[in-house]
Write a protein that holds these residues in place. Structure first.
Motif, PDB file in Angstrom:
ATOM      1  N   ALA A 109     -24.131   0.775 -18.884  1.00 36.98           N
ATOM      2  CA  ALA A 109     -23.139   0.212 -19.805  1.00 36.98           C
ATOM      3  C   ALA A 109     -21.798   0.028 -19.104  1.00 36.98           C
ATOM      4  CB  ALA A 109     -22.977   1.113 -21.019  1.00 36.98           C
ATOM      5  N   ASN A 110     -21.409   0.984 -18.284  1.00 41.34           N
ATOM      6  CA  ASN A 110     -20.157   0.862 -17.534  1.00 41.34           C
ATOM      7  C   ASN A 110     -20.186  -0.339 -16.603  1.00 41.34           C
ATOM      8  OD1 ASN A 110     -18.905   3.076 -18.700  1.00 41.34           O
ATOM      9  ND2 ASN A 110     -19.635   4.506 -17.155  1.00 41.34           N
ATOM     10  N   ASN A 111     -21.350  -0.581 -15.996  1.00 42.75           N
ATOM     11  CA  ASN A 111     -21.476  -1.734 -15.110  1.00 42.75           C
ATOM     12  C   ASN A 111     -21.396  -3.042 -15.880  1.00 42.75           C
ATOM     13  OD1 ASN A 111     -21.727  -1.031 -12.298  1.00 42.75           O
ATOM     14  ND2 ASN A 111     -23.609   0.025 -12.809  1.00 42.75           N
ATOM     15  N   VAL A 112     -21.995  -3.074 -17.065  1.00 44.32           N
ATOM     16  CA  VAL A 112     -21.913  -4.278 -17.889  1.00 44.32           C
ATOM     17  C   VAL A 112     -20.456  -4.559 -18.260  1.00 44.32           C
ATOM     18  CG1 VAL A 112     -22.536  -5.317 -20.099  1.00 44.32           C
ATOM     19  CG2 VAL A 112     -24.242  -4.015 -18.815  1.00 44.32           C
ATOM     20  N   VAL A 162     -13.785 -22.292 -16.416  1.00 45.85           N
ATOM     21  CA  VAL A 162     -12.945 -21.995 -17.572  1.00 45.85           C
ATOM     22  C   VAL A 162     -13.605 -20.926 -18.446  1.00 45.85           C
ATOM     23  CG1 VAL A 162     -11.753 -22.936 -19.589  1.00 45.85           C
ATOM     24  CG2 VAL A 162     -12.057 -24.350 -17.543  1.00 45.85           C
ATOM     25  N   GLU A 163     -13.277 -19.675 -18.155  1.00 44.60           N
ATOM     26  CA  GLU A 163     -13.684 -18.555 -19.006  1.00 44.60           C
ATOM     27  C   GLU A 163     -12.451 -18.138 -19.813  1.00 44.60           C
ATOM     28  OE1 GLU A 163     -12.082 -15.461 -17.653  1.00 44.60           O
ATOM     29  OE2 GLU A 163     -11.249 -17.225 -16.665  1.00 44.60           O
ATOM     30  N   ILE A 164     -12.460 -16.940 -20.351  1.00 50.53           N
ATOM     31  CA  ILE A 164     -11.396 -16.544 -21.282  1.00 50.53           C
ATOM     32  C   ILE A 164     -10.007 -16.585 -20.637  1.00 50.53           C
ATOM     33  CG2 ILE A 164     -10.477 -14.630 -22.653  1.00 50.53           C
ATOM     34  CD1 ILE A 164     -13.353 -13.841 -23.295  1.00 50.53           C
ATOM     35  N   MET A 165      -9.860 -16.023 -19.446  1.00 47.08           N
ATOM     36  CA  MET A 165      -8.538 -15.973 -18.823  1.00 47.08           C
ATOM     37  C   MET A 165      -8.047 -17.355 -18.410  1.00 47.08           C
ATOM     38  SD  MET A 165      -7.292 -13.035 -19.120  1.00 47.08           S
ATOM     39  CE  MET A 165      -5.840 -13.351 -18.115  1.00 47.08           C
ATOM     40  N   ALA A 166      -8.967 -18.182 -17.908  1.00 46.84           N
ATOM     41  CA  ALA A 166      -8.567 -19.551 -17.550  1.00 46.84           C
ATOM     42  C   ALA A 166      -8.135 -20.311 -18.794  1.00 46.84           C
ATOM     43  CB  ALA A 166      -9.726 -20.260 -16.863  1.00 46.84           C
ATOM     44  N   LEU A 175     -15.038  -7.188 -27.319  1.00 45.43           N
ATOM     45  CA  LEU A 175     -16.336  -7.284 -26.658  1.00 45.43           C
ATOM     46  C   LEU A 175     -16.747  -5.947 -26.036  1.00 45.43           C
ATOM     47  CD1 LEU A 175     -15.954 -10.759 -24.901  1.00 45.43           C
ATOM     48  CD2 LEU A 175     -17.347 -10.229 -26.906  1.00 45.43           C
ATOM     49  N   THR A 176     -15.765  -5.245 -25.478  1.00 51.05           N
ATOM     50  CA  THR A 176     -16.045  -3.937 -24.875  1.00 51.05           C
ATOM     51  C   THR A 176     -16.488  -2.928 -25.927  1.00 51.05           C
ATOM     52  OG1 THR A 176     -14.417  -4.335 -23.114  1.00 51.05           O
ATOM     53  CG2 THR A 176     -15.063  -2.052 -23.513  1.00 51.05           C
ATOM     54  N   VAL A 177     -15.817  -2.935 -27.069  1.00 50.09           N
ATOM     55  CA  VAL A 177     -16.195  -2.029 -28.162  1.00 50.09           C
ATOM     56  C   VAL A 177     -17.621  -2.324 -28.627  1.00 50.09           C
ATOM     57  CG1 VAL A 177     -15.736  -1.411 -30.565  1.00 50.09           C
ATOM     58  CG2 VAL A 177     -13.849  -1.581 -28.940  1.00 50.09           C
ATOM     59  N   LEU A 178     -17.971  -3.596 -28.735  1.00 57.47           N
ATOM     60  CA  LEU A 178     -19.326  -3.968 -29.152  1.00 57.47           C
ATOM     61  C   LEU A 178     -20.370  -3.462 -28.162  1.00 57.47           C
ATOM     62  CD1 LEU A 178     -18.820  -7.639 -30.437  1.00 57.47           C
ATOM     63  CD2 LEU A 178     -19.264  -5.580 -31.795  1.00 57.47           C
ATOM     64  N   THR A 183     -17.878 -16.683 -20.720  1.00 60.44           N
ATOM     65  CA  THR A 183     -17.682 -15.328 -20.213  1.00 60.44           C
ATOM     66  C   THR A 183     -18.943 -14.492 -20.393  1.00 60.44           C
ATOM     67  OG1 THR A 183     -15.287 -15.324 -20.576  1.00 60.44           O
ATOM     68  CG2 THR A 183     -16.389 -13.182 -20.549  1.00 60.44           C
ATOM     69  N   LEU A 184     -19.561 -14.584 -21.562  1.00 64.97           N
ATOM     70  CA  LEU A 184     -20.787 -13.822 -21.825  1.00 64.97           C
ATOM     71  C   LEU A 184     -21.936 -14.310 -20.955  1.00 64.97           C
ATOM     72  CD1 LEU A 184     -20.681 -13.447 -25.722  1.00 64.97           C
ATOM     73  CD2 LEU A 184     -20.039 -11.766 -23.975  1.00 64.97           C
ATOM     74  N   LEU A 185     -21.991 -15.622 -20.699  1.00 71.67           N
ATOM     75  CA  LEU A 185     -23.038 -16.162 -19.835  1.00 71.67           C
ATOM     76  C   LEU A 185     -22.886 -15.640 -18.410  1.00 71.67           C
ATOM     77  CD1 LEU A 185     -25.426 -18.103 -19.426  1.00 71.67           C
ATOM     78  CD2 LEU A 185     -23.755 -19.915 -18.942  1.00 71.67           C
ATOM     79  N   ILE A 186     -21.663 -15.655 -17.896  1.00 74.34           N
ATOM     80  CA  ILE A 186     -21.414 -15.138 -16.550  1.00 74.34           C
ATOM     81  C   ILE A 186     -21.792 -13.663 -16.467  1.00 74.34           C
ATOM     82  CG2 ILE A 186     -19.609 -14.589 -14.859  1.00 74.34           C
ATOM     83  CD1 ILE A 186     -18.131 -17.092 -15.841  1.00 74.34           C
ATOM     84  N   THR A 187     -21.383 -12.904 -17.475  1.00 75.11           N
ATOM     85  CA  THR A 187     -21.688 -11.472 -17.500  1.00 75.11           C
ATOM     86  C   THR A 187     -23.190 -11.230 -17.591  1.00 75.11           C
ATOM     87  OG1 THR A 187     -19.587 -11.051 -18.634  1.00 75.11           O
ATOM     88  CG2 THR A 187     -21.240  -9.296 -18.692  1.00 75.11           C
ATOM     89  N   GLY A 188     -23.852 -11.940 -18.507  1.00 75.53           N
ATOM     90  CA  GLY A 188     -25.283 -11.739 -18.714  1.00 75.53           C
ATOM     91  C   GLY A 188     -26.112 -12.084 -17.494  1.00 75.53           C
ATOM     92  N   VAL A 189     -25.837 -13.229 -16.884  1.00 70.17           N
ATOM     93  CA  VAL A 189     -26.598 -13.649 -15.714  1.00 70.17           C
ATOM     94  C   VAL A 189     -26.392 -12.679 -14.551  1.00 70.17           C
ATOM     95  CG1 VAL A 189     -26.800 -15.427 -13.927  1.00 70.17           C
ATOM     96  CG2 VAL A 189     -26.660 -16.092 -16.335  1.00 70.17           C
ATOM     97  N   SER A 190     -25.141 -12.285 -14.313  1.00 69.19           N
ATOM     98  CA  SER A 190     -24.860 -11.384 -13.193  1.00 69.19           C
ATOM     99  C   SER A 190     -25.469 -10.006 -13.408  1.00 69.19           C
ATOM    100  CB  SER A 190     -23.345 -11.272 -12.972  1.00 69.19           C
ATOM    101  OG  SER A 190     -22.704 -10.765 -14.127  1.00 69.19           O
TER     102      SER A 190
END
Length: 236
Positions: free
Chosen positions: A163-166, A182-186, A212-215, A22-29
């Motif tokens: 930050a909102n976009n992230v 297979v990320e968190i929801m899958a 993760l959002t709080v962090l 999940t973090l990889l998908i978020t970071g790359v995008s």
């Protein structure tokens, strides 16, 4: 109705293995979207001939269509295009050999880029153009003025929206399960299917996303404080 807290904890532990994806998908995008968005924002601000209307249309279309649509168009459309081109040039390469997550990276980067373009453009517009002219008057080049004066202020103004976009891309990463990534929801669905305790599994996923959002929010707050201190002339 009772909630099986024991299974919820078990699900929570198992879901942690999907957090890196999940973090990889978020970071790359986010990173790719930021780079593409910066180019689009500069094209729009400088009204580059030919490219300006294309950039406007791109942002309007991407922001006007759902993230899931982008993913499905890339997932189903791009392999057809790749296979057609490969066949035309006589190559044996086939889109089936491309990892599914690469299609997710591309689709989500495209989605992110349109929103990032507007965030960056609004940040740059928040800086008075008179500051650029003042920098020129004291002998700075445009690049020096942008790096030392304009960009730090634009970044500070854009930080909350960035930050909102992230966070938005973090939550949007859940759509990757539709193309078998297979990320968190899958992972939550896989874990829940062992004994059909979907509520507990989804609650565990919600807790992870909330954490993760709080962090991200905390990190943004610290970064914003440092950037504002630097812009005021303090020691960062």
């Amino acid at each position: 109705m009772t909630i099986d807290l024991g299974f919820m904890w078990t699900a929570f532990i198992q879901l942690l293995s999907a957090v890196p994806v999940t973090l990889l998908i978020t970071g790359v995008s986010v990173v790719c979207g930021f780079l593409i968005g910066a180019v689009i924002a500069l094209i729009r601000m400088n009204r580059v001939p030919i490219l300006h209307p294309i950039a406007v249309s791109y942002v309007t279309f991407i922001r006007g269509t759902p993230m899931l649509v982008h993913l499905l168009l890339i997932y189903y459309g791009l392999p057809m295009l790749i296979d057609a081109v490969a066949k035309e040039v006589g190559s044996g390469f086939r889109a089936a050999s491309i990892p599914m997550i690469d299609f997710v990276f591309l689709a989500f980067s495209i989605t992110s880029s349109a929103y990032m373009a507007e965030v960056i453009r609004s940040g740059l517009l928040a800086v008075d153009r008179g500051q650029l002219e003042a920098a020129h008057s004291v002998g700075m080049t445009t690049m020096q003025a942008m790096y030392r004066i304009v960009l730090p202020q634009a970044f500070a103004a854009s930080l909350p929206n960035l930050a909102n976009n992230v966070i938005g891309m973090l939550h949007g990463s859940t759509l990757a399960f539709t193309v078998s990534v297979v990320e968190i929801m899958a992972k939550a669905q896989i874990v829940a299917s062992t004994n059909w305790k979907f509520l507990e599994s989804y609650l565990a996923a919600a807790v992870i996303f909330w954490g993760l959002t709080v962090l991200i929010e905390k990190a943004t707050g610290l970064l914003e404080a440092r950037v504002n201190l630097y812009n005021r002339g303090g020691v960062a």
